[in-house]
Design a protein around this motif. Structure first.
Motif, PDB file in Angstrom:
ATOM      1  N   LEU A  25       0.834  -1.204   0.000  1.00 29.82           N
ATOM      2  CA  LEU A  25       0.000   0.000   0.000  1.00 29.82           C
ATOM      3  C   LEU A  25       0.872   1.258   0.000  1.00 29.82           C
ATOM      4  N   PRO A  26       0.600   2.227  -0.882  1.00 33.05           N
ATOM      5  CA  PRO A  26       1.463   3.410  -0.996  1.00 33.05           C
ATOM      6  C   PRO A  26       1.214   4.422   0.129  1.00 33.05           C
ATOM      7  N   PHE A  27       2.310   4.979   0.700  1.00 36.97           N
ATOM      8  CA  PHE A  27       2.160   6.015   1.720  1.00 36.97           C
ATOM      9  C   PHE A  27       2.925   7.300   1.396  1.00 36.97           C
ATOM     10  N   TYR A  28       3.816   7.266   0.387  1.00 39.38           N
ATOM     11  CA  TYR A  28       4.518   8.492  -0.019  1.00 39.38           C
ATOM     12  C   TYR A  28       5.064   8.270  -1.423  1.00 39.38           C
ATOM     13  N   GLY A  29       5.213   9.361  -2.171  1.00 41.97           N
ATOM     14  CA  GLY A  29       5.800   9.208  -3.494  1.00 41.97           C
ATOM     15  C   GLY A  29       6.102  10.537  -4.149  1.00 41.97           C
ATOM     16  N   GLY A  30       6.798  10.459  -5.254  1.00 44.15           N
ATOM     17  CA  GLY A  30       7.139  11.632  -6.053  1.00 44.15           C
ATOM     18  C   GLY A  30       7.742  11.170  -7.364  1.00 44.15           C
ATOM     19  N   THR A  31       8.273  12.100  -8.113  1.00 44.16           N
ATOM     20  CA  THR A  31       8.880  11.758  -9.396  1.00 44.16           C
ATOM     21  C   THR A  31      10.401  11.844  -9.265  1.00 44.16           C
ATOM     22  N   TYR A  32      11.020  12.733 -10.016  1.00 47.99           N
ATOM     23  CA  TYR A  32      12.474  12.879  -9.961  1.00 47.99           C
ATOM     24  C   TYR A  32      12.890  13.582  -8.668  1.00 47.99           C
ATOM     25  N   PHE A  33      13.864  13.033  -7.976  1.00 43.11           N
ATOM     26  CA  PHE A  33      14.479  13.685  -6.819  1.00 43.11           C
ATOM     27  C   PHE A  33      15.964  13.901  -7.119  1.00 43.11           C
ATOM     28  N   PRO A  34      16.482  15.122  -6.942  1.00 45.28           N
ATOM     29  CA  PRO A  34      17.899  15.394  -7.228  1.00 45.28           C
ATOM     30  C   PRO A  34      18.809  14.833  -6.129  1.00 45.28           C
ATOM     31  N   PRO A  35      20.099  14.718  -6.407  1.00 47.44           N
ATOM     32  CA  PRO A  35      21.023  14.192  -5.393  1.00 47.44           C
ATOM     33  C   PRO A  35      21.264  15.170  -4.245  1.00 47.44           C
ATOM     34  N   TYR A  44      15.718  22.743  -7.241  1.00 49.86           N
ATOM     35  CA  TYR A  44      14.438  22.829  -7.962  1.00 49.86           C
ATOM     36  C   TYR A  44      13.236  22.778  -7.003  1.00 49.86           C
ATOM     37  N   ASN A  45      13.396  23.295  -5.795  1.00 49.71           N
ATOM     38  CA  ASN A  45      12.347  23.219  -4.765  1.00 49.71           C
ATOM     39  C   ASN A  45      11.984  21.780  -4.416  1.00 49.71           C
ATOM     40  N   ARG A  46      12.959  20.876  -4.571  1.00 44.95           N
ATOM     41  CA  ARG A  46      12.741  19.468  -4.225  1.00 44.95           C
ATOM     42  C   ARG A  46      13.780  19.050  -3.193  1.00 44.95           C
ATOM     43  N   PRO A  47      13.399  18.208  -2.239  1.00 41.10           N
ATOM     44  CA  PRO A  47      14.396  17.699  -1.296  1.00 41.10           C
ATOM     45  C   PRO A  47      15.358  16.750  -1.996  1.00 41.10           C
ATOM     46  N   SER A  48      16.511  16.520  -1.403  1.00 40.79           N
ATOM     47  CA  SER A  48      17.456  15.566  -1.994  1.00 40.79           C
ATOM     48  C   SER A  48      16.930  14.148  -1.808  1.00 40.79           C
ATOM     49  N   TRP A  49      17.372  13.253  -2.673  1.00 41.26           N
ATOM     50  CA  TRP A  49      16.926  11.861  -2.611  1.00 41.26           C
ATOM     51  C   TRP A  49      17.330  11.221  -1.283  1.00 41.26           C
TER      52      TRP A  49
END
Length: 680
Positions: A114-124, A128-133
């Protein structure tokens, strides 16, 4: 080397040497997650996906990042083209969580899937207003240990949401009892047209803003709406959309074939991956545009695109490969772009004309390189320079051949050489449409060879069931609704262009199989997955078009067709019920339900039932196919016509007769289809 080394998917094999301990989706990985009570990381992509490659280079090939993934998660890689069922479920979940989706798709599951979290591309690193992987990995691992109950509640709610989204269609059967002329109206068709035109780009063609996808279902609707009601703006927008795509970088000006989408509104800069399904759908609609207009540019584009498919995407056994990568040598578009110095060196004195026509400049028109595209149609360009269009086209063709020879020696983009049943069916259908419009035997040969490959290599032994994908002689995964729906449609198309009833009989058998194994509880719509498949958390029903047509919409069209051919009222009622349940949504959002919109127009306009009986029936079928009759059922036979109500009692000794009917009411039979148009 991880467990992916034993897989056949090119995408999974690309990750076989990652330090991540990847598993394919299957019992081994899922059981390990339960045994070790660890969360599952599912990473979904496909071989031609540019950002999938980027994330692999940045994160999955990094030893320290892989150590964190291996320590805290059971890591599963999925090729979305092999398992679209899983991709649909987890993409819907991520879109519900975040409001957006795409690939690579990275989704975190409980040990119960069952899914509880997700996203698309994550930078290292954070960007880009995205957390690191790595920050995401560590935070989720901690949350799973410290807030397990909250995550499981959230995951259970998400499963309920996904199940709820497929609970529709209960009242569709009741709606089907309403007379068809009350259910589906000309006013609805006009509203669909108006809503499509509200999204139309009236300068550059297409629909919406960048990134811009081909929108073939909307173009097809506009062509058919024009044919039905002679609204000139509908034709104008459809042809503008096609013309601008053909002139743009979306179309490979040297080698033929279309990229997946344009990153800009002008169709200049494509996302360079070439997918089999896009090329199939564009050949489909170009064939209709050619029948309607006789435009030689459409004929040439169909020829170049199918030559590309034959040259670069056809297996020795006749099946069609899935995709060509966007990247070569790790650079997006490198295989397809040119510097002015290169074109000058290759073309010599012919370079100036070529560069001007295709917008090749010193500074480049895209990232300091040049994408070949046409800013001005050939006729206008030639006239402005005092030359004939024929002379211009001849010189440009010679130049393109020289550049093509040079390009052929470059390092090629990666080829995803798996063969997908449904995508092959889409291309078979496209080849049939091209053959119908243009009569070129090689197009029919491609269709028959590919269909024979599918029937021989992808059908499960001793059953009517099929496999979804095949590579290196190994077929695997049960076929999905889309595979069957598109396969049935392709078999119907083959009968219409060959006159061989064998194909139609296969279509009817497969329709029975789909009704038996995919029907929902109300016997109206169809689930995406077959009854009894145990590794999905929900059975979904898909009704929207994505990049490919909705399997439910295509099945509705199939059932309607077969109901007329075999005089099966129950199937006809089901097709009507399916359309009735989606008609309001199709009217409101036609660019998302284009196939349903087209079906609605067909129900309002009526379907020509064309029966051809006699010794020359195949020739008469060819003549009929050349005409633009978008809503038709075409059936032919020589003398063996028993069991087909549309053909029975129509034979007349020494003659080949064409009967044009609607609702089993026929006008006077004619000897040639042209006489029908004169009688109208």
């Amino acid at each position: 080397m991880n467990r992916l080394a034993k897989e056949t998917s090119p995408y999974l094999l690309q990750h076989a040497h990652n330090p991540v301990d990847w598993y394919p989706w299957g019992e081994e990985a899922l059981q390990r997650a339960k045994n070790e009570d660890k969360p599952i990381l599912v990473s979904i992509g496909y071989a031609a996906c540019h950002w999938c490659h980027v994330m692999e280079r940045e994160s999955f090939e990094n030893e320290e990042t892989a150590r964190i993934m291996n320590q805290h998660f059971i890591n599963i890689k999925i090729d979305r083209e092999e398992r679209p069922d899983l991709d649909h479920i987890y993409m819907d979940a991520v879109q519900a969580m975040t409001g957006s989706g795409g690939w690579p798709l990275n989704v975190f599951l409980t040990p119960d899937k069952l899914p509880f979290y997700g996203g698309t591309y994550f930078p290292p690193v954070k960007a880009y207003n995205r957390p690191s992987w790595t920050d995401v990995l560590l935070a989720l691992s901690q949350a799973f240990k410290e807030r397990r109950e909250d995550l499981e509640t959230q995951a259970g709610n998400m499963r309920d949401h996904l199940q709820q989204s497929s609970r529709f269609g209960g009242n569709a059967a009741a709606m089907a009892l309403v007379p068809v002329e009350e259910l589906f109206t000309r006013q609805q068709c006009d509203t669909i047209y108006g809503n499509i035109m509200q999204q139309a780009d009236k300068v550059w063609g297409g629909f919406g803003s960048a990134p811009k996808f081909p929108g073939t279902f909307s173009i097809q609707y506009l062509l058919r709406y024009y044919h039905s009601y002679k609204e000139p703006k509908a034709l104008e927008q459809a042809l503008l959309s096609l013309d601008k795509m053909l002139q743009g970088g979306l179309y490979d000006q040297l080698g033929g074939g279309f990229a997946r989408y344009s990153t800009d509104a002008r169709w200049l800069a494509p996302h360079f991956e070439k997918m089999l399904y896009d090329n199939a759908l564009l050949v489909d609609v170009l064939s209709e545009a050619y029948q309607l207009t006789g435009n030689k540019v459409y004929e040439q584009t169909i020829a170049e695109t199918l030559q590309f498919i034959q040259r670069e995407m056809t297996d020795a056994g006749g099946g069609f490969y899935a995709a060509l990568d966007a990247d070569s040598e790790g650079v997006e578009g490198k295989f397809y772009t040119w510097s002015k110095a290169e074109t000058d060196a290759v073309l010599g004195p012919d370079a100036a004309l070529f560069n001007e026509f295709y917008d090749v400049t010193e500074e480049g028109n895209w990232e300091e390189q040049n994408i070949l595209w046409i800013r001005e149609p050939a006729a206008a360009f030639a006239a402005a320079r005092g030359m004939s269009t024929e002379e211009l086209n001849g010189r440009l063709a010679a130049a393109r051949a020289k550049l093509m020879e040079v390009r052929s020696a470059r390092i090629r983009p990666g080829l995803d050489d798996k063969i997908i049943l449904g995508w092959n069916a889409l291309m078979v259908h496209a080849c049939c449409k091209a053959y119908a419009a243009l009569g070129k035997s090689s197009y029919l040969e491609m269709a028959v060879n590919a269909m024979n490959f599918c029937l021989k290599e992808m059908q499960q032994t001793g059953t009517e069931a099929f496999y979804h994908t095949c590579r290196a002689g190994k077929a695997k995964y049960p076929a999905f609704l889309d595979d069957y729906a598109w396969l049935i449609r392709a078999l119907i198309a083959l009968q219409e262009v060959t006159g061989e009833l064998f194909w139609l009989e296969r279509a009817a058998v497969l329709a029975n199989y789909v009704e038996d194994n995919f029907s929902d509880e109300q016997n109206v719509y169809f689930y995406y997955t077959e009854r009894g498949q145990g590794d999905v958390i929900v059975r979904k029903k898909e009704v929207y078009d994505g990049a490919t047509p909705s399997g439910n919409a295509v099945m509705a069209a199939n059932l309607f067709y077969l109901s007329v051919v075999f005089d099966e009222e129950e199937r006809g009622r089901r097709a009507t019920a399916m359309l009735a349940g989606q008609s309001q949504t199709a009217v409101r959002y036609p660019t998302s339900l284009g196939v349903w919109a087209g079906l609605l127009l067909q129900q309002v306009e009526g379907t020509k039932e064309i029966a051809i009986v006699g010794v020359d029936y195949k020739l008469r079928m060819q003549d009929t196919n050349r005409h633009y009759i978008p809503f038709k059922i075409l059936l032919g036979a020589g003398s063996d016509i028993s069991g087909l109500p549309l053909l029975e009692q129509r034979e007349r000794a020494g003659e080949t007769l064409i009967y044009v009917c609607e609702h089993y009411h026929c006008i006077k039979p004619v000897n040639y289809i042209e006489e029908f148009f004169n009688l109208k």
